[in-house]
Design an enzyme around this catalytic site. Structure first.
Site, PDB file in Angstrom:
ATOM      1  N   PHE A 265       0.820  -1.311  -0.143  1.00 17.06           N
ATOM      2  CA  PHE A 265       0.049  -0.028  -0.044  1.00 17.06           C
ATOM      3  C   PHE A 265       0.779   1.138   0.003  1.00 17.06           C
ATOM      4  CE2 PHE A 265      -2.838  -2.722   2.754  1.00 17.06           C
ATOM      5  CZ  PHE A 265      -3.666  -3.373   1.716  1.00 17.06           C
ATOM      6  N   GLY A 266       2.087   1.227   0.233  1.00 18.20           N
ATOM      7  CA  GLY A 266       2.878   2.461   0.332  1.00 18.20           C
ATOM      8  C   GLY A 266       4.221   2.125   0.913  1.00 18.20           C
TER       9      GLY A 266
ATOM     10  N   ASP B 270      -2.091 -12.010  -0.433  1.00 16.99           N
ATOM     11  CA  ASP B 270      -0.678 -11.301  -0.798  1.00 16.99           C
ATOM     12  C   ASP B 270       0.430 -12.074  -0.168  1.00 16.99           C
ATOM     13  OD1 ASP B 270       0.825 -10.075  -2.589  1.00 16.99           O
ATOM     14  OD2 ASP B 270       0.887  -8.139  -1.629  1.00 16.99           O
TER      15      ASP B 270
END
Ligand SMILES: *[C@@H]1O[C@H](CO)[C@@H](O)[C@H](O)[C@H]1NC(C)=O
Ligand SMILES: *[C@@H]1O[C@H](CO)[C@@H](O)[C@H](O)[C@H]1NC(C)=O
Ligand SMILES: *[C@@H]1O[C@H](CO)[C@@H](O)[C@H](O)[C@H]1NC(C)=O
Ligand SMILES: *[C@@H]1O[C@H](CO)[C@@H](O)[C@H](O)[C@H]1NC(C)=O
Ligand SMILES: *[C@@H]1O[C@H](CO)[C@@H](O)[C@H](O)[C@H]1NC(C)=O
Ligand SMILES: *[C@@H]1O[C@H](CO)[C@@H](O)[C@H](O)[C@H]1NC(C)=O
Length: 935
Positions: free
Chosen positions: A626-627, A740
């Site tokens: 996500f970042g 994931d």
């Protein structure tokens, strides 16, 4: 001439036994339309028409070899029923039962057949047909528990359940007798003929008992692979004396393998293992040894010193060449991967020799339905219409119950409900019904039942009884009124006579009895007598009550006047009773609300505090899905990883908070804990515990300076990560799918223990956060092809990705790498092709070679390949993977007992073998042993 006489002897021996044996064979060719005798074997096959009335006969397109019995198969309906063949046996006689399955060709059908096979109530095998041209043979050695057995097929998972043949072969006397046969069947896992002349299996008529002896040249995956160099195949045409207990066929004993370089080693997979097993080795010296030649060897179990003591000297053990020596290990615990090696002793001139092995798993016999219940069902069946009975085969309860019964889940199962409304039953209700103590519902209405009610006084669980619309007679016994759980009794439209037990009329039981002309309530005169008696007692009682009441009232009045306080004492109690629900309600809601404030739950951290902790986000330690992730140190000294989410639209704040609250309540030692979060001005930040040793990916594929991870550490990491995922899948409610899983999401703490990170944001939340929608989340190389194809997300997608991680751990290679696998392929294709060839060495990380036990790698490779199966349902669950990894750790540590032994039983003095670790059945050649007492 010598040769000829040998042949003659064999032939005569063979003929005599064949004659006695073969007439008792039962050979059912399922799906065949006619009976026939196969001229090449002399076996008489019968069609299953009339034996099995369900399903349909299907022609098999390319039947195996010349075997006539595989030309057809029977396809059974795809439903949740079971389909059973009943085979007549002699109680306590031993048999080999065999079911075979050859599908022929899968053609365009998408899914391969996978279903279950039962022997009586015992799960025999899950039949999975991956290779349609192969014959899958399942064998069970049993001592018949009764005068017939049922072989049932049920519970198709995919494809159509089917069967090719069903064979029953009686064994002689005490062949395959074990001390455990009261409670265990022997499920054959491997029976291998070493040095076989062709790759075809040997069976009848070479084996008079028609066992199937697989050739060691059979190229099934993971079957008899890994032969040591210098292994040579030898054969003889001389007769072999095989009259030991198990009478293996001479032809199998006439071939063998010899380790000319001193070692004989093999590896094979045993279906459904680890388990306790019975294992035989068959040795016969079939080379003529010179006067100075000796052949002595030991079974080598490198991690188990005890094994090294005992020495096999075949000719000496068997008292002569061309004579069978058959040691058997009564109860050994074996792993899924069986690796064994025989090594010659120093003083031996020749290498080890092996003719055959046979390994069978002890399969616990599952309890059948309580026989007393079965007797009643049989009796009910016998009074029902022929046409109604077709499907009631096998055990009434296991594996799936008959349509008209319901079963308890106890051991043994019991019948709780019989539903035979309107089934044309004619005759009396079986009196044995009195023993069905677990019965709660009985539906026999709308039949032609006659005669009286059976004794039901002991059926104390009985709740609902429907007997209406029959021709039942006799009276209603008085205990009917006192059955403690009876709720409904329906007997309308029958011919019951006599008095109704008064207890049935109290209204406690729903009792319907119209149209029983001769049934009546209590007789008038007795009624009148009772009425008078009742009334007078009643009047007396009322008078008495009135008298007592007036006394009490008088006394109370007097007290109230004299002492007001006593009233107040009672009052608070009453008050608290009246209001008691309210406070506890409040307490409840506080408890629930309070949960979010519990210790260990993520808390809100203001942005400035985080800026300070991370020194204005200066040290970037990674990039998550996500970042970016930054290193930080909180005021209290706690090291943290601060993950800044890519910017996101500003609404749905509440959802973010809820998600965080949920996530932070998931605690497991193998999951990276979420400490806090921050939510300010388009910034969403998650704060995790800092993991000192970074990601598994970096450790595996990172800088060259680091010491490579050794195998045991890798196994430990795999185990930790698997436990973490297992917890997500099964420990949370509802289960959480990670979506994931990859080596960069497995983090290593300061002690090199692994924790899984980046789990748990729901799809919705994630879409919010990343603007990605309708694209399968996941990372190239790890992505489950099935999920990618149909977007159907299950835990098995995580399993797939985890399988890739396992392959990474074994090989040290990245999942996608143009140098390693080329542009087209990835680690999965590459590893699968190697492992299918039985070649695991080629995929092992070169830095590991020499420092690992190959069986340990095998175990992981096996499970990894299962994980990356194309179809989700073929992949194992996380729990199974955890077990496999534990297994592998045990093998690697070497503490595991591959052969456990129990105490030796009487052995002949000739024996010198393996006494330290094996329980040996004496291959006694004296005459007494040829006719051992039947057990
Ligand atoms: C089986 O046992 C019977 C005696 O009970 C014997 O006559 C027969 O030869 C045996 N069969 C074989 C194959 O050994
Ligand atoms: C095959 O043989 C069995 C038993 O001998 C017999 O009951 C059955 O009717 C035969 N079936 C056919 C199709 O001939
Ligand atoms: C059997 O053994 C002989 C030597 O003893 C060898 O020449 C022959 O090739 C062997 N046969 C097979 C089929 O292996
Ligand atoms: C075999 O041995 C194990 C352990 O020694 C024991 O638990 C088991 O009951 C034995 N028998 C069978 C049939 O497994
Ligand atoms: C071993 O074989 C020899 C002959 O080959 C025989 O004399 C002897 O009795 C046998 N020993 C036993 C214990 O059977
Ligand atoms: C009893 O029989 C009558 C007449 O045949 C029928 O109308 C009635 O429905 C039956 N009662 C029950 C409970 O089935």
């Amino acid at each position: 001439m010598v040769l000829y006489s040998h042949f003659l002897v064999i032939y005569l021996l063979f003929l005599s036994s064949v004659v006695s044996q073969v007439t008792e064979f039962i050979s059912i060719d399922c799906g065949s339309t006619s009976n026939y005798t196969d001229p090449s074997t002399g076996l008489a096959w019968i069609s299953d028409i009339g034996i099995m009335n369900n399903g349909k006969s299907v022609k098999v397109e390319n039947p195996s070899g010349n075997w006539m019995q595989y030309r057809t198969r029977r396809d059974l309906p795809i439903d949740n029923k079971k389909y059973c063949y009943n085979l007549i046996t002699k109680e306590r006689r031993r048999y080999l039962v065999r079911a075979t399955f050859q599908y022929g060709s899968l053609g365009s059908e998408a899914s391969y057949p996978k279903f279950q096979l039962y022997l009586d109530a015992t799960l025999w095998s899950t039949v999975t047909v991956l290779d349609a041209s192969r014959v899958y043979a399942k064998e069970m050695i049993i001592r018949a528990p009764s005068d017939s057995i049922d072989v049932c097929i049920c519970c198709a998972v995919t494809g159509s359940p089917f069967i090719s043949t069903l064979e029953l072969r009686p064994l002689n006397l005490s062949m395959y007798a074990t001390d455990f046969e009261d409670n265990f069947f022997l499920k054959v896992a491997a029976r291998v003929n070493f040095g076989a002349l062709t790759k075809d299996a040997l069976r009848y008529p070479d084996d008079p008992y028609d066992r199937i002896w697989d050739s060691d040249l059979d190229r099934r995956p993971n079957f008899v692979v890994g032969a040591a160099s210098g292994t040579v195949r030898i054969n003889t045409t001389k007769n072999i004396e095989t009259r030991t207990r198990e009478y293996p066929p001479v032809k199998v004993m006439q071939t063998a393998v010899v380790g000319t370089e001193g070692v004989l080693s093999y590896r094979l997979n045993l279906e459904d293992f680890p388990a306790n097993a019975r294992a035989f080795a068959y040795f016969a010296e079939i080379q003529d040894l010179g006067p100075s030649e000796t052949r002595k060897f030991k079974l080598e179990q490198p991690y188990f010193a005890d094994y090294s003591n005992a020495v096999v000297n075949i000719a000496e053990n068997a008292n002569g060449s061309y004579t069978l020596y058959e040691p058997s290990y009564m109860n050994v615990t074996l792993n899924f991967v069986l690796s064994f090696s025989f090594v010659k002793t120093r003083d031996s001139t020749l290498g080890p020799l092996l003719n055959a092995i046979e390994i069978s798993k002890y399969q616990k016999i599952a309890a059948k339905t309580e026989w007393q219940d079965v007797m009643v069902l049989e009796a009910l069946r016998s009074i029902s219409d022929e046409s109604e009975r077709t499907n009631d085969r096998g055990d009434p309860c296991v594996p799936v119950p008959w349509e008209w019964v319901t079963c308890s889940t106890t051991t043994p199962p019991r019948i709780t409900k019989i539903a035979l409304s309107g089934k044309n039953l004619k005759g009396e209700i079986p009196p044995e019904l009195k023993n069905m103590e677990a019965l709660t519902e009985l539906w026999l209405d709308g039949n032609f039942l006659t005669g009286p009610l059976p004794d039901m006084s002991r059926l104390i669980d009985l709740r609902i009884v429907h007997l209406e619309n029959n021709e039942l007679t006799g009276s209603l016994p008085s205990y009917m009124g006192s059955l403690p759980n009876l709720q409904e009794l329906h007997i309308e439209n029958n011919s019951f006579v006599g008095e109704i037990p008064p207890a049935l009329l109290t209204g406690k039981v729903i009792f319907k009895y119209d149209n029983n002309p001769k049934l009546h309530k209590e007789s008038r005169r007795r009624m009148r007598f009772k009425l008078i008696l009742g009334t007078s007692i009643g009047v007396l009682a009322i008078l008495l009550v009135l008298f007592l009441c007036s006394l009490i009232v008088l006394r109370k009045l007097r007290r109230k006047i004299s002492n007001q306080k006593s009233y107040e004492k009672v009052c608070p109690l009453a008050d608290s009773l009246r209001t008691s629900t309210k406070p506890s309600n409040t307490a409840y809601s506080i408890a629930r609300g309070g949960h979010f404030m519990d210790e260990g739950v993520a808390y809100f951290i203001p942005l400035p505090e985080l800026e300070e902790a991370t020194n204005n986000f200066c040290k970037k330690i990674g990039k998550g899905s996500f970042g970016s992730v930054y290193y930080g140190k909180m005021k209290d000294g706690k090291e943290v990883a601060v993950k800044i989410m890519a910017d996101s639209c500003s609404h749905r704040t509440q959802q973010f908070v809820t998600e965080v609250a949920l996530l932070s309540r998931i605690h497991h030692r193998n999951l990276v804990p979420l400490i806090g979060y921050c939510e300010e001005e388009h910034q969403r930040i998650l704060v995790y515990e800092y993991m000192h040793n970074g990601t598994l990916r970096d450790r595996l594929h990172g800088s060259v300076n680091q010491k490579p991870l050794d195998w045991l550490t890798r196994l430990q990491i795999a185990h930790d990560a698997a436990k973490g995922l297992e917890y997500l899948h099964t420990g949370c409610n509802p289960g959480i799918i990670h979506r994931d899983v990859k080596s960069s999401n497995i983090l290593l703490d300061i002690n090199m223990r692994a924790k899984v990170s980046d789990f748990g944001l729901s799809r919705q939340a994630e879409e919010d956060l990343t603007h990605i929608s309708s694209v399968a989340r996941g990372t190239v190389g790890y992505l489950d092809p099935e999920y990618y194809g149909n977007q159907q997300l299950t835990e098995k997608s995580d399993v797939y990705s985890f399988g890739v991680v396992l392959l990474e751990l074994i090989s040290g290679k990245k999942p996608v790498s143009v140098e390693d696998f080329g542009a087209e392929l990835n680690i999965v294709h590459w590893a699968r092709s190697m492992i299918k060839k039985g070649d695991v060495i080629s995929i092992v990380d070169p830095v590991l070679i020499g420092n690992v036990k190959i069986e340990s790698i095998w175990r992981i490779a096996e499970v990894a390949i299962q994980c990356v199966e194309q179809r989700g349902f073929s992949r194992p669950k996380m729990q199974e993977i955890v077990l496999a990894i534990q297994d592998s750790i045990k093998i690697e540590k070497g503490g595991d007992q591959k052969f456990s032994s129990s105490s030796s039983k009487g052995q002949s003095s000739r024996k010198t073998l393996l006494t330290s670790f094996l329980e040996i059945e004496s291959p006694d050649l004296s005459n007494e042993c040829l006719a051992p007492a039947a057990r």
